[in-house]
Design a protein around this motif. Structure first.
Motif, PDB file in Angstrom:
ATOM      1  N   LEU A   1      -1.197   0.778   3.509  1.00  0.00           N
ATOM      2  CA  LEU A   1      -1.456  -0.766   3.215  1.00  0.00           C
ATOM      3  C   LEU A   1      -3.162  -0.384   3.014  1.00  0.00           C
ATOM      4  O   LEU A   1      -3.531   0.680   3.110  1.00  0.00           O
ATOM      5  CB  LEU A   1      -1.574  -1.432   4.498  1.00  0.00           C
ATOM      6  CG  LEU A   1      -0.433  -1.770   4.832  1.00  0.00           C
ATOM      7  CD1 LEU A   1       0.125  -0.540   5.807  1.00  0.00           C
ATOM      8  CD2 LEU A   1      -0.316  -3.108   6.152  1.00  0.00           C
TER       9      LEU A   1
ATOM     10  N   MET B   1      -7.019  -3.071   2.685  1.00  0.00           N
ATOM     11  CA  MET B   1      -8.397  -2.933   2.504  1.00  0.00           C
ATOM     12  C   MET B   1      -9.409  -3.949   1.462  1.00  0.00           C
ATOM     13  O   MET B   1      -9.525  -4.819   1.448  1.00  0.00           O
ATOM     14  CB  MET B   1      -9.038  -3.847   4.095  1.00  0.00           C
ATOM     15  CG  MET B   1      -8.156  -3.722   5.081  1.00  0.00           C
ATOM     16  SD  MET B   1      -9.038  -3.562   6.499  1.00  0.00           S
ATOM     17  CE  MET B   1      -9.483  -1.288   7.292  1.00  0.00           C
TER      18      MET B   1
ATOM     19  N   PRO C   1     -10.901  -6.963   7.535  1.00  0.00           N
ATOM     20  CA  PRO C   1      -9.518  -6.908   8.391  1.00  0.00           C
ATOM     21  C   PRO C   1      -8.785  -6.306   9.168  1.00  0.00           C
ATOM     22  O   PRO C   1      -7.772  -6.258   8.939  1.00  0.00           O
ATOM     23  CB  PRO C   1      -8.664  -8.082   7.418  1.00  0.00           C
ATOM     24  CG  PRO C   1      -8.559  -7.096   6.313  1.00  0.00           C
ATOM     25  CD  PRO C   1     -10.526  -6.676   6.531  1.00  0.00           C
TER      26      PRO C   1
ATOM     27  N   ALA D   1      -5.771  -7.752  11.392  1.00  0.00           N
ATOM     28  CA  ALA D   1      -4.158  -8.181  10.513  1.00  0.00           C
ATOM     29  C   ALA D   1      -3.948  -6.836   9.828  1.00  0.00           C
ATOM     30  O   ALA D   1      -2.754  -7.689   9.912  1.00  0.00           O
ATOM     31  CB  ALA D   1      -4.992  -9.361   9.590  1.00  0.00           C
ATOM     32  N   VAL D   2      -5.007  -6.112   9.307  1.00  0.00           N
ATOM     33  CA  VAL D   2      -3.841  -4.872   8.450  1.00  0.00           C
ATOM     34  C   VAL D   2      -3.192  -4.382   9.578  1.00  0.00           C
ATOM     35  O   VAL D   2      -1.563  -4.129   9.100  1.00  0.00           O
ATOM     36  CB  VAL D   2      -4.840  -4.319   7.764  1.00  0.00           C
ATOM     37  CG1 VAL D   2      -5.368  -3.301   8.618  1.00  0.00           C
ATOM     38  CG2 VAL D   2      -3.689  -3.680   6.733  1.00  0.00           C
TER      39      VAL D   2
ATOM     40  N   ARG E   1      -0.058  -5.961   9.859  1.00  0.00           N
ATOM     41  CA  ARG E   1       0.791  -6.262   8.570  1.00  0.00           C
ATOM     42  C   ARG E   1       1.669  -4.817   9.161  1.00  0.00           C
ATOM     43  O   ARG E   1       2.791  -4.574   8.764  1.00  0.00           O
ATOM     44  CB  ARG E   1      -0.156  -6.603   7.733  1.00  0.00           C
ATOM     45  CG  ARG E   1       1.113  -6.689   6.797  1.00  0.00           C
ATOM     46  CD  ARG E   1       2.159  -7.635   6.685  1.00  0.00           C
ATOM     47  NE  ARG E   1       2.726  -8.003   5.628  1.00  0.00           N
ATOM     48  CZ  ARG E   1       3.283  -8.359   5.798  1.00  0.00           C
ATOM     49  NH1 ARG E   1       4.557  -8.794   6.772  1.00  0.00           N
ATOM     50  NH2 ARG E   1       5.071  -8.620   4.600  1.00  0.00           N
TER      51      ARG E   1
ATOM     52  N   VAL F   1      -4.542  -6.729   2.173  1.00  0.00           N
ATOM     53  CA  VAL F   1      -5.293  -7.601   3.471  1.00  0.00           C
ATOM     54  C   VAL F   1      -6.439  -8.082   2.448  1.00  0.00           C
ATOM     55  O   VAL F   1      -7.151  -6.461   3.426  1.00  0.00           O
ATOM     56  CB  VAL F   1      -4.304  -7.263   5.085  1.00  0.00           C
ATOM     57  CG1 VAL F   1      -5.381  -7.991   5.291  1.00  0.00           C
ATOM     58  CG2 VAL F   1      -3.238  -7.061   4.808  1.00  0.00           C
TER      59      VAL F   1
END
Length: 354
Positions: free
Chosen positions: A175, A177, A309, A312-313, A316, A337
């Motif tokens: 993941l 950002m 974020p 949020a990450v 997720r 994200v």
């Protein structure tokens, strides 16, 4: 004298008897297993609510080999240094916010462990943490997410894990950002304001995202036909390194009129240097920071920033780990994200040349 009896604790057996179902059915409802009829799940949940039952780990594990723990690994040296200096650890706070809330939604718990990437005992420390917690999944944050030794060890252990801020080869759910884009849009904003000498203060090289941010800054500058030869300085995310980088860039003969700085602590150091040099922000120097901790919003003037974020990450990452545990599937491509640029009071038109 009346002696009150200690209230008997409610167990999974009480719930099963009250709902008229098996222990395994209660366990599947507690664990949100997919193979439970809605009417059965409702009946069991009503018994849970009526009796005030709180699931134990033993009950949760009846549905399979689950610990219902997600382990988050963060950098020990930097985290403890920030705690001791009382500079705040907004990264950790936001990571736990996103991770813990998402874990709770799925009946999991999040535990954080600090591990030193540079330790000679890295493998022993990591295996000890895994043995103690027996996590269902692990969230790796930078720089651990890009550490090949950690990634390979987790892959051999057969543990689901997510890697925030790394796309290097290896296992795990990746993941980002979108740091390259974030640095690019920050630089483009300054270019639109007429700045031509835009410096960049990068983070340490062991953070993969440091390189992405440099790439984004350079791409925006090159697209605008602007040179970057002497405009890059590197820090280690500390206040002192931000001061040092700013002193270097602001001492150039052809002075920078704007700076993009890779985290808030280094930005605070930069603001002090600007003040000491008698520079007014943004009239003489425009400034954009990364992260957007509370110190940026309440600085004087409030700092224009790339909002990372983090919550949020991490949320997720937890979702994807749980989904992988349930289905065996994980996204092949990195999950993005994106960060966003928030305009405040530290960016303005480039000063007129002297």
């Amino acid at each position: 004298m009346v002696v009150s009896k200690r209230r008997q604790s409610v167990t999974i057996k009480h719930v099963a008897a009250d709902a008229g179902v098996s222990l395994q059915t209660v366990s599947r409802v507690v664990n949100k297993a997919p193979n439970v009829r809605p009417e059965m799940a409702l009946r069991v949940q009503e018994s849970i609510d009526r009796l005030g039952y709180v699931p134990s780990l033993a009950a949760q594990r009846m549905a399979g080999a689950h610990s219902y723990f997600i382990l988050a690994l963060n950098d020990r040296e930097r985290t403890i240094a920030d705690w001791r200096l009382r500079q705040g650890t907004d990264w950790v706070d936001q990571m736990l916010l996103g991770g813990m809330l998402t874990c709770a939604e799925h009946g999991y718990r999040m535990i954080i462990e600090l591990v030193d990437t540079h330790s000679d005992q890295l493998e022993r420390e990591l295996l000890a943490a895994i043995a103690a917690v027996q996590p269902d999944g692990i969230v790796l944050t930078p720089p651990h997410s890009g550490n090949r030794q950690i990634v390979d060890l987790l892959a051999t252990q057969g543990i689901s894990f997510a890697r925030i801020g790394s796309v290097r080869p290896g296992g795990g759910i990746k993941l980002t950002m979108d740091d390259e884009r974030a640095a690019r849009i920050a630089t483009e904003h300054l270019i639109e304001l007429g700045h031509r000498r835009i410096g960049f203060v990068a983070g340490p090289a062991d953070y993969e995202l440091s390189g992405w941010r440099i790439d984004g800054w350079r791409a925006a500058m090159e697209r605008a036909g602007l040179r970057t030869d002497d405009l890059l300085a590197t820090g280690d995310f500390s206040h002192a390194s931000g001061r040092s980088a700013a002193e270097h860039l602001l001492a150039l003969k052809d002075r920078v009129t704007a700076l993009v700085v890779s985290n808030d602590q280094m930005t605070l150091g930069t603001l002090l240097v600007a003040e000491e040099r008698g520079l007014c922000v943004p009239a003489d120097l425009s400034l954009i920071s990364f992260d957007d901790t509370p110190s940026m919003r309440y600085a004087n003037p409030p700092v224009t920033a790339i909002v990372q974020p983090i919550a949020a990450v991490t949320a997720r990452a937890v979702q994807l780990i749980i989904e992988q545990r349930r289905t065996g599937d994980a996204p092949a491509a990195p999950v993005v994200v994106p960060a966003e640029l928030v305009l405040r009071k530290t960016t303005g038109p480039a000063p007129a040349p002297h």
